[in-house]
Design a protein around this motif. Structure first.
Motif, PDB file in Angstrom:
ATOM      1  N   LEU A  43       2.751  -7.040 -10.499  1.00 24.38           N
ATOM      2  CA  LEU A  43       3.017  -6.107 -11.221  1.00 24.38           C
ATOM      3  C   LEU A  43       2.193  -7.254 -12.458  1.00 24.38           C
ATOM      4  O   LEU A  43       3.229  -7.739 -12.581  1.00 24.38           O
ATOM      5  CB  LEU A  43       4.431  -6.240 -11.254  1.00 24.38           C
ATOM      6  N   LEU A  44       1.021  -6.589 -13.036  1.00 18.51           N
ATOM      7  CA  LEU A  44       0.536  -6.521 -14.584  1.00 18.51           C
ATOM      8  C   LEU A  44       1.499  -6.241 -15.395  1.00 18.51           C
ATOM      9  O   LEU A  44       1.682  -4.935 -15.170  1.00 18.51           O
ATOM     10  CB  LEU A  44      -0.763  -6.219 -14.289  1.00 18.51           C
ATOM     11  N   VAL A  45       2.103  -6.844 -16.767  1.00 15.25           N
ATOM     12  CA  VAL A  45       1.970  -6.250 -16.979  1.00 15.25           C
ATOM     13  C   VAL A  45       2.727  -6.652 -18.387  1.00 15.25           C
ATOM     14  O   VAL A  45       2.042  -8.364 -18.773  1.00 15.25           O
ATOM     15  CB  VAL A  45       3.846  -6.750 -17.238  1.00 15.25           C
ATOM     16  N   GLU A  46       2.926  -6.019 -20.159  1.00 17.37           N
ATOM     17  CA  GLU A  46       2.655  -6.324 -20.652  1.00 17.37           C
ATOM     18  C   GLU A  46       3.127  -7.512 -21.519  1.00 17.37           C
ATOM     19  O   GLU A  46       2.972  -8.550 -21.862  1.00 17.37           O
ATOM     20  CB  GLU A  46       2.530  -5.604 -22.093  1.00 17.37           C
TER      21      GLU A  46
ATOM     22  N   HIS B 120       8.430 -12.247 -19.990  1.00 20.31           N
ATOM     23  CA  HIS B 120      10.131 -12.302 -20.194  1.00 20.31           C
ATOM     24  C   HIS B 120      11.020 -12.023 -19.809  1.00 20.31           C
ATOM     25  O   HIS B 120      11.920 -12.409 -19.088  1.00 20.31           O
ATOM     26  CB  HIS B 120       9.866 -12.956 -21.781  1.00 20.31           C
ATOM     27  N   ALA B 121      11.491 -10.936 -19.676  1.00 21.19           N
ATOM     28  CA  ALA B 121      12.562 -10.058 -19.099  1.00 21.19           C
ATOM     29  C   ALA B 121      12.517 -10.533 -17.797  1.00 21.19           C
ATOM     30  O   ALA B 121      13.781 -10.865 -17.512  1.00 21.19           O
ATOM     31  CB  ALA B 121      12.217  -9.343 -19.407  1.00 21.19           C
ATOM     32  N   PHE B 122      11.932 -10.526 -17.050  1.00 26.19           N
ATOM     33  CA  PHE B 122      11.809 -10.936 -15.570  1.00 26.19           C
ATOM     34  C   PHE B 122      11.584 -11.777 -15.230  1.00 26.19           C
ATOM     35  O   PHE B 122      12.257 -12.194 -14.171  1.00 26.19           O
ATOM     36  CB  PHE B 122      10.423 -10.353 -14.810  1.00 26.19           C
TER      37      PHE B 122
ATOM     38  N   SER C 298      12.996  -3.054 -17.814  1.00 25.10           N
ATOM     39  CA  SER C 298      13.154  -1.624 -17.279  1.00 25.10           C
ATOM     40  C   SER C 298      12.308  -1.655 -16.508  1.00 25.10           C
ATOM     41  O   SER C 298      11.946  -2.150 -15.872  1.00 25.10           O
ATOM     42  CB  SER C 298      12.375  -0.456 -18.611  1.00 25.10           C
ATOM     43  N   GLY C 299      13.327  -0.391 -15.033  1.00 29.70           N
ATOM     44  CA  GLY C 299      12.563   0.000 -13.853  1.00 29.70           C
ATOM     45  C   GLY C 299      13.307  -1.141 -12.802  1.00 29.70           C
ATOM     46  O   GLY C 299      13.274  -1.046 -11.744  1.00 29.70           O
TER      47      GLY C 299
ATOM     48  N   LYS D 162      21.168  -2.782  -7.472  1.00 28.02           N
ATOM     49  CA  LYS D 162      20.128  -3.420  -6.609  1.00 28.02           C
ATOM     50  C   LYS D 162      19.842  -4.193  -6.317  1.00 28.02           C
ATOM     51  O   LYS D 162      19.801  -4.856  -5.080  1.00 28.02           O
ATOM     52  CB  LYS D 162      19.084  -2.171  -5.995  1.00 28.02           C
ATOM     53  N   TYR D 163      19.825  -5.467  -7.322  1.00 25.86           N
ATOM     54  CA  TYR D 163      18.518  -6.407  -7.004  1.00 25.86           C
ATOM     55  C   TYR D 163      19.568  -7.467  -7.054  1.00 25.86           C
ATOM     56  O   TYR D 163      19.379  -8.659  -6.740  1.00 25.86           O
ATOM     57  CB  TYR D 163      17.837  -6.316  -9.085  1.00 25.86           C
TER      58      TYR D 163
END
Ligand code: CS2
Length: 533
Positions: free
Chosen positions: A303-306, A309-311, A367-368, A373-374
């Motif tokens: 996943l390429l994201v801006e 940090h949150a992940f 988000s997402g 589930k995680y």
């Protein structure tokens, strides 16, 4: 060879053909697998990977191979086949495993079924102390566009409490005066970048793939601090032109055992010295700020994201924080593997409580992500009985791991409910267990090896405060390089951890201590998660 293998099995394995391009072509299991030629690197784009351990081989290498495959089937850039130059910064063991095998090895995925995947993207492995010039040449090569790192937490030579470069670190001091023959990843990067600038080469995208928060930022900070000592102008160029990319990496990769090697030989008739075992799950979230070409990792599921940090925080606390809890409590409870801990109802309830009730409130869910589930998936992954993941392996280097995994969670609770320990009572028991663990003597009184850069210092603290539980806990938890000032003036917390520590000494039992502090209350994931959403 482990004791699990008898002499007959060992000699049978030694007599089997070694996995390599020739033997693979004749092997039924790998029928039809493509094995690129070594010459490819003269033309193909390259990733140089620093720290080629089992994790890289089961994670980024697999993503790179899948990206190559996706490119080949797509219409665009069909010829863009990336190769990886692996670098070991210290030992020659991975080079000895992979170079005689033409870089080939197998990833064994263990879930409800076992899947074998032949990996063919590693061109060769260089051992930095033996081939320093070759490593610098590869890093400076015009075909090299990307550098990835898995050098473990301690490879950043930083103070874990505040994330700044430890300029007194002996290897950093060595590299500062021997920059043409560096030892550390930081020294190699700075020297190679200096060469690239001198040779007019394009800047690199440099990805940290270690379990550290803001790992790209951290790498940039330590590299710039080092480069400033060498030449402030060089530091400025690095800061302006080079991209240090944060990534969240996730895949559980236990150390390969002799039994794994033997099982593979029985299945295939070959011996693979570079084999790695892992779970079916894998995840890679990458900050999208490349300065040049890159493998099509997105086509391989990354996943390429801006903003990553949150992940990172979610994964470091919920997965790794729970993992470290499993490691210290499990090891002292006599559990060898993570799944043994999760099969024990008492311990599993405690881990669930730590994850859901104590860690989760401190996490901002990206988000997402469906967090219920995680978490359920995490618990199921820890419960994978096919994966022999040792609690001892995770317990290593606790001084480097605990700050981002659990200390930040404690800090969160101290800020939201000052002078209370109620909301992090079970995590406190993990700290009590860690305080005992670093003595190097288990609850039965048997000695074991504590693997940690601060092992000696922590043992000295133990010796100094033998018999005085509270002073010992205070001295350990106020050891600044690990904990900074988090536990300063936190008498309520220190009292609780000291009591828990004392209880461990008296009962010599993790389950009894859990019961004494009423920590194994049943957790209803759905109810607790909804409360936090
Ligand atoms: C583990 C990690 O050894 C450890 O400290 O917590 O290696 C963990 O298995 C990985 O981060 C999973 O992605």
């Amino acid at each position: 060879m482990s004791k699990a293998l008898d002499d007959q099995q060992s000699s049978k394995m030694a007599s089997l053909p070694r996995l390599n391009k020739q033997s693979v072509a004749l092997c039924q299991t790998f029928k039809g697998e493509h094995t690129p030629t070594r010459l490819d690197t003269s033309v193909s784009p390259k990733v140089v990977h620093l720290g080629i351990g089992a994790f890289h081989r089961a994670h980024q290498a697999v993503f790179t191979q899948d990206a190559n495959a996706a490119q080949q089937t797509g219409s665009k850039n069909a010829n863009e086949q990336w190769r990886i130059i692996g670098v070991s910064l210290r030992s020659n063991s991975v080079a000895k495993q992979l170079n005689p095998q033409d870089g080939l090895y197998t990833v064994v995925e263990k879930g409800t079924s076992t899947q074998l995947k032949l990996i063919n993207v590693i061109d060769r492995v260089l051992v930095a102390p033996e081939s320093t010039d070759a490593v610098l040449t590869e890093l400076s090569c015009s075909n090299t566009h990307v550098v990835t790192l898995t050098i473990t937490e301690k490879g950043y030579c930083h103070d874990p409490a505040n994330g700044t470069l430890n300029l007194t670190h002996p290897d950093i001091q060595y590299d500062l005066v021997n920059l043409t023959r560096p030892k550390t990843a930081i020294g190699f990067l700075v020297k190679a970048i200096q060469n690239r600038i001198d040779q007019g080469r394009a800047p690199l995208s440099i990805l940290s793939c270690d379990n550290l928060p803001n790992n790209g930022e951290l790498l940039k900070r330590v590299v710039l601090a080092f480069a400033t000592q060498v030449d402030p102008e060089l530091a400025q160029r690095i800061c302006d032109d080079y991209s240090f990319i944060s990534t969240m990496v996730d895949r559980i990769v236990p150390a390969t055992s002799d039994d794994d090697l033997h099982e593979f030989s029985t299945m295939t008739g070959l011996s693979d010295h570079g084999l790695v075992t892992t779970e079916p799950f894998k995840q890679w979230v990458i900050e999208d700020k490349f300065v040049g070409r890159r493998p099509a990792w997105d086509l391989a599921g990354a996943l390429l994201v801006e903003d990553v940090h949150a992940f990172e925080t979610m994964k470091l606390r919920l997965l790794n924080g729970s993992h470290s809890s499993i490691a210290y409590l499990g090891y002292l409870a006599g559990k060898r593997y993570v799944s043994d801990v999760m099969q024990d109802a008492n311990l599993a309830a405690l881990i669930k409580r730590i994850m859901i009730q104590e860690i989760l409130p401190s996490v901002d869910v990206p988000s997402g992500i469906q967090i219920q589930k995680y978490c359920e998936q995490l618990l199921a992954r820890f419960n994978n009985v096919h994966l022999k993941h040792q609690t001892y392996q995770i317990a290593m280097d606790g001084s480097q791991k605990l700050p981002q995994r659990l200390v930040r969670v404690i800090e969160y609770h101290l800020q939201t409910t000052p002078n209370q320990s109620e909301h992090c009572k079970a995590i406190c028991l993990v700290f009590a267990a860690w305080c005992h663990y670093v003595s190097g003597i288990d609850l039965q009184g048997d000695p074991f090896d504590v693997q940690d850069p601060y092992a000696e210092t922590l043992k000295e603290i133990h010796i100094k405060f033998t018999g005085d539980a509270r002073s010992l806990v205070v001295a350990l938890l106020r050891f600044e390089p690990i904990f900074g000032q988090v536990f300063l003036n936190q008498e309520v917390l220190i009292d609780l951890i000291s009591e828990q520590y004392q209880m461990l000494q008296t009962t010599k039992s993790i389950p009894k201590t859990i019961n004494a502090f009423c920590l194994n209350t049943a957790v209803n994931i759905h109810k607790d998660v909804c409360k936090d959403e």
